[in-house]
Design a protein around this motif. Structure first.
Motif, PDB file in Angstrom:
ATOM      1  N   VAL A  65      90.553  15.026 -25.437  1.00  0.00           N
ATOM      2  CA  VAL A  65      90.748  15.216 -24.084  1.00  0.00           C
ATOM      3  C   VAL A  65      92.103  15.066 -23.619  1.00  0.00           C
ATOM      4  O   VAL A  65      92.809  13.734 -24.018  1.00  0.00           O
ATOM      5  CB  VAL A  65      89.807  13.954 -23.144  1.00  0.00           C
ATOM      6  N   ASP A  66      92.629  15.752 -23.039  1.00  0.00           N
ATOM      7  CA  ASP A  66      94.271  15.736 -22.904  1.00  0.00           C
ATOM      8  C   ASP A  66      95.009  15.485 -23.983  1.00  0.00           C
ATOM      9  O   ASP A  66      96.132  14.732 -24.032  1.00  0.00           O
ATOM     10  CB  ASP A  66      94.500  14.883 -21.476  1.00  0.00           C
ATOM     11  N   GLY A  67      94.428  16.126 -25.067  1.00  0.00           N
ATOM     12  CA  GLY A  67      95.194  15.901 -26.475  1.00  0.00           C
ATOM     13  C   GLY A  67      95.114  14.569 -27.143  1.00  0.00           C
ATOM     14  O   GLY A  67      95.737  14.590 -28.152  1.00  0.00           O
ATOM     15  N   LYS A  68      94.077  13.831 -26.745  1.00  0.00           N
ATOM     16  CA  LYS A  68      93.836  12.557 -27.237  1.00  0.00           C
ATOM     17  C   LYS A  68      92.259  12.530 -27.555  1.00  0.00           C
ATOM     18  O   LYS A  68      91.453  13.049 -26.912  1.00  0.00           O
ATOM     19  CB  LYS A  68      94.306  11.422 -26.290  1.00  0.00           C
ATOM     20  N   LEU A  69      92.122  11.481 -28.393  1.00  0.00           N
ATOM     21  CA  LEU A  69      90.747  11.074 -28.739  1.00  0.00           C
ATOM     22  C   LEU A  69      89.941  10.482 -27.498  1.00  0.00           C
ATOM     23  O   LEU A  69      90.945   9.823 -26.813  1.00  0.00           O
ATOM     24  CB  LEU A  69      90.756  10.016 -30.118  1.00  0.00           C
ATOM     25  N   ALA A  70      88.722  10.497 -27.502  1.00  0.00           N
ATOM     26  CA  ALA A  70      88.143   9.885 -26.332  1.00  0.00           C
ATOM     27  C   ALA A  70      86.901   9.376 -26.595  1.00  0.00           C
ATOM     28  O   ALA A  70      86.097  10.374 -27.585  1.00  0.00           O
ATOM     29  CB  ALA A  70      88.192  10.642 -24.972  1.00  0.00           C
ATOM     30  N   VAL A  71      86.221   8.592 -26.353  1.00  0.00           N
ATOM     31  CA  VAL A  71      84.869   8.232 -26.442  1.00  0.00           C
ATOM     32  C   VAL A  71      83.947   9.177 -25.610  1.00  0.00           C
ATOM     33  O   VAL A  71      84.482   9.929 -24.763  1.00  0.00           O
ATOM     34  CB  VAL A  71      84.552   6.744 -25.920  1.00  0.00           C
ATOM     35  N   THR A  72      82.531   9.355 -26.028  1.00  0.00           N
ATOM     36  CA  THR A  72      81.755  10.305 -25.504  1.00  0.00           C
ATOM     37  C   THR A  72      81.577  10.306 -24.024  1.00  0.00           C
ATOM     38  O   THR A  72      81.751  11.148 -23.163  1.00  0.00           O
ATOM     39  CB  THR A  72      80.473  10.284 -26.023  1.00  0.00           C
ATOM     40  N   LYS A  73      81.587   9.177 -23.416  1.00  0.00           N
ATOM     41  CA  LYS A  73      81.437   8.771 -22.009  1.00  0.00           C
ATOM     42  C   LYS A  73      82.767   9.346 -21.219  1.00  0.00           C
ATOM     43  O   LYS A  73      82.460   9.787 -20.064  1.00  0.00           O
ATOM     44  CB  LYS A  73      81.462   7.413 -21.796  1.00  0.00           C
ATOM     45  N   ASP A  74      83.922   9.594 -21.926  1.00  0.00           N
ATOM     46  CA  ASP A  74      85.000  10.153 -21.242  1.00  0.00           C
ATOM     47  C   ASP A  74      85.308  11.470 -21.680  1.00  0.00           C
ATOM     48  O   ASP A  74      86.366  12.060 -21.237  1.00  0.00           O
ATOM     49  CB  ASP A  74      86.208   9.307 -21.578  1.00  0.00           C
ATOM     50  N   GLY A  75      84.191  12.154 -22.373  1.00  0.00           N
ATOM     51  CA  GLY A  75      84.281  13.750 -22.383  1.00  0.00           C
ATOM     52  C   GLY A  75      84.747  14.102 -24.028  1.00  0.00           C
ATOM     53  O   GLY A  75      84.917  15.182 -24.409  1.00  0.00           O
ATOM     54  N   GLY A  76      84.964  12.970 -24.652  1.00  0.00           N
ATOM     55  CA  GLY A  76      85.338  13.248 -26.277  1.00  0.00           C
ATOM     56  C   GLY A  76      83.948  13.109 -26.925  1.00  0.00           C
ATOM     57  O   GLY A  76      83.020  13.223 -26.629  1.00  0.00           O
ATOM     58  N   ASP A  77      84.436  12.946 -28.533  1.00  0.00           N
ATOM     59  CA  ASP A  77      83.211  13.020 -29.239  1.00  0.00           C
ATOM     60  C   ASP A  77      83.188  11.667 -30.067  1.00  0.00           C
ATOM     61  O   ASP A  77      82.782  11.715 -31.342  1.00  0.00           O
ATOM     62  CB  ASP A  77      83.159  14.196 -30.376  1.00  0.00           C
ATOM     63  N   VAL A  78      83.961  10.671 -29.765  1.00  0.00           N
ATOM     64  CA  VAL A  78      83.975   9.341 -30.490  1.00  0.00           C
ATOM     65  C   VAL A  78      82.836   8.544 -30.014  1.00  0.00           C
ATOM     66  O   VAL A  78      82.574   8.186 -28.755  1.00  0.00           O
ATOM     67  CB  VAL A  78      85.273   8.408 -30.311  1.00  0.00           C
ATOM     68  N   ASP A  79      81.858   8.120 -30.947  1.00  0.00           N
ATOM     69  CA  ASP A  79      80.790   7.192 -30.448  1.00  0.00           C
ATOM     70  C   ASP A  79      81.076   5.819 -30.289  1.00  0.00           C
ATOM     71  O   ASP A  79      81.777   5.315 -30.936  1.00  0.00           O
ATOM     72  CB  ASP A  79      79.463   7.286 -31.557  1.00  0.00           C
ATOM     73  N   ALA A  80      80.914   5.431 -28.922  1.00  0.00           N
ATOM     74  CA  ALA A  80      81.031   3.958 -28.383  1.00  0.00           C
ATOM     75  C   ALA A  80      80.370   3.029 -29.153  1.00  0.00           C
ATOM     76  O   ALA A  80      79.011   3.305 -29.391  1.00  0.00           O
ATOM     77  CB  ALA A  80      81.332   3.940 -27.191  1.00  0.00           C
ATOM     78  N   LEU A  81      80.583   1.702 -29.127  1.00  0.00           N
ATOM     79  CA  LEU A  81      79.641   0.670 -29.600  1.00  0.00           C
ATOM     80  C   LEU A  81      78.884   0.385 -28.467  1.00  0.00           C
ATOM     81  O   LEU A  81      79.022   0.613 -27.240  1.00  0.00           O
ATOM     82  CB  LEU A  81      80.688  -0.759 -29.469  1.00  0.00           C
ATOM     83  N   THR A  82      77.527   0.080 -28.572  1.00  0.00           N
ATOM     84  CA  THR A  82      76.539  -0.006 -27.759  1.00  0.00           C
ATOM     85  C   THR A  82      76.991  -1.131 -26.746  1.00  0.00           C
ATOM     86  O   THR A  82      77.224  -2.156 -27.016  1.00  0.00           O
ATOM     87  CB  THR A  82      75.115  -0.277 -28.339  1.00  0.00           C
ATOM     88  N   ALA A  83      76.838  -0.931 -25.562  1.00  0.00           N
ATOM     89  CA  ALA A  83      77.189  -1.947 -24.370  1.00  0.00           C
ATOM     90  C   ALA A  83      78.631  -2.450 -24.490  1.00  0.00           C
ATOM     91  O   ALA A  83      78.923  -3.711 -24.124  1.00  0.00           O
ATOM     92  CB  ALA A  83      76.160  -3.058 -24.576  1.00  0.00           C
ATOM     93  N   ALA A  84      79.482  -1.785 -25.081  1.00  0.00           N
ATOM     94  CA  ALA A  84      81.098  -2.164 -25.202  1.00  0.00           C
ATOM     95  C   ALA A  84      82.079  -1.240 -25.060  1.00  0.00           C
ATOM     96  O   ALA A  84      82.741  -0.878 -26.132  1.00  0.00           O
ATOM     97  CB  ALA A  84      81.119  -2.827 -26.592  1.00  0.00           C
ATOM     98  N   THR A  85      81.757  -0.404 -24.009  1.00  0.00           N
ATOM     99  CA  THR A  85      82.618   0.777 -23.712  1.00  0.00           C
ATOM    100  C   THR A  85      84.149   0.421 -23.607  1.00  0.00           C
ATOM    101  O   THR A  85      84.932   1.032 -24.002  1.00  0.00           O
ATOM    102  CB  THR A  85      82.157   1.451 -22.409  1.00  0.00           C
ATOM    103  N   ILE A  86      84.478  -0.872 -23.010  1.00  0.00           N
ATOM    104  CA  ILE A  86      85.536  -1.073 -22.848  1.00  0.00           C
ATOM    105  C   ILE A  86      86.530  -1.292 -24.139  1.00  0.00           C
ATOM    106  O   ILE A  86      87.582  -0.959 -24.312  1.00  0.00           O
ATOM    107  CB  ILE A  86      85.982  -2.299 -21.761  1.00  0.00           C
ATOM    108  N   SER A  87      85.856  -2.053 -24.947  1.00  0.00           N
ATOM    109  CA  SER A  87      86.191  -2.220 -26.232  1.00  0.00           C
ATOM    110  C   SER A  87      86.504  -1.162 -27.153  1.00  0.00           C
ATOM    111  O   SER A  87      87.371  -0.936 -27.761  1.00  0.00           O
ATOM    112  CB  SER A  87      85.302  -3.231 -26.892  1.00  0.00           C
TER     113      SER A  87
END
Length: 221
Positions: A148-170
């Motif tokens: 996303v804009d040339g950078k890794l991102a969690v799935t919630k932000d349009g990327g494909d890095v799986d976030a920790l459950t209930a810990a999106t900020i971390s």
């Protein structure tokens, strides 16, 4: 001795002087062991994130006004990999430091969490073996990820890095630190000029409000 202002001031001065001297002595006694422990921890982290190596050469960069250290590892004169000590200040509870290892071609070898103070049982899982954040990038070249804009991102932000459950900020903080490591690796390995990579969350609204993740599992992270 009469209890006068001058006498009381003198006594307080002596007490302060003695206390300062004691603190100085304690600092001198503990400074070297702390430095040695830090050096040992760094060496252990390098071993965990790099292919086999004989020596490393250290180089410090500044990205997003943060110090990032790149260790170029060699064996028998050939580069075997790069380890990047990276950081972010966007963790749920502040600073998160990582050691990210890359093969010479950019494949992620491993990630070691050096420092974090995230919520126990939630954000702290970033340090667990086989956690989804690591699982999303280990053994992969980051340029092949969904950026996303040339950078890794969690799935919630349009990327494909799986976030920790209930810990999106971390999770976003972890990804932010990895992005900075990736930029540093490219700078040293390929000569790409380092640029600021900080984005917090790829979602600008979330980054500005730093909203709690209460909607995820009822947790405030």
């Amino acid at each position: 001795m009469k209890s006068t202002l001058v006498n009381m001031t003198a006594v307080l001065f002596v007490i302060t002087l003695v206390a300062s001297a004691c603190v100085g002595v304690v600092n001198m006694i503990t400074e070297e062991p702390i430095a040695l422990a830090k050096e040992a921890a760094t060496k252990a982290a390098l071993t965990e994130v790099l292919p086999a190596f004989d020596t490393t050469e250290e180089q410090t960069l500044t990205i997003d006004e943060l110090p990032i250290t790149v260790y170029t590892a060699t064996k028998e004169g050939s580069v075997t990999g790069y380890a990047v000590q990276t950081m972010t200040k966007q963790g749920f509870n502040g600073v998160v430091r990582l050691m990210v290892g890359f093969k010479p071609d950019g494949e992620v070898v491993n990630v070691n969490v050096l420092e974090q103070s995230e919520t126990p049982g939630l954000g702290t899982k970033m340090a667990d073996e086989g956690n989804p954040l690591l699982g999303s990038i280990q053994g992969q070249k980051l340029e092949n990820k969904k950026l996303v804009d040339g950078k890794l991102a969690v799935t919630k932000d349009g990327g494909d890095v799986d976030a920790l459950t209930a810990a999106t900020i971390s999770s976003r903080a972890y990804v932010d630190a990895v992005n900075r490591a990736w930029m540093a690796y490219k700078s040293v390995a390929t000569g790409v000029e380092p640029t600021d990579t900080a984005s917090g969350a790829s979602n600008p609204a979330a980054a500005e409000t730093n909203e709690p993740e209460a909607q995820e599992g009822g947790q405030n992270e």
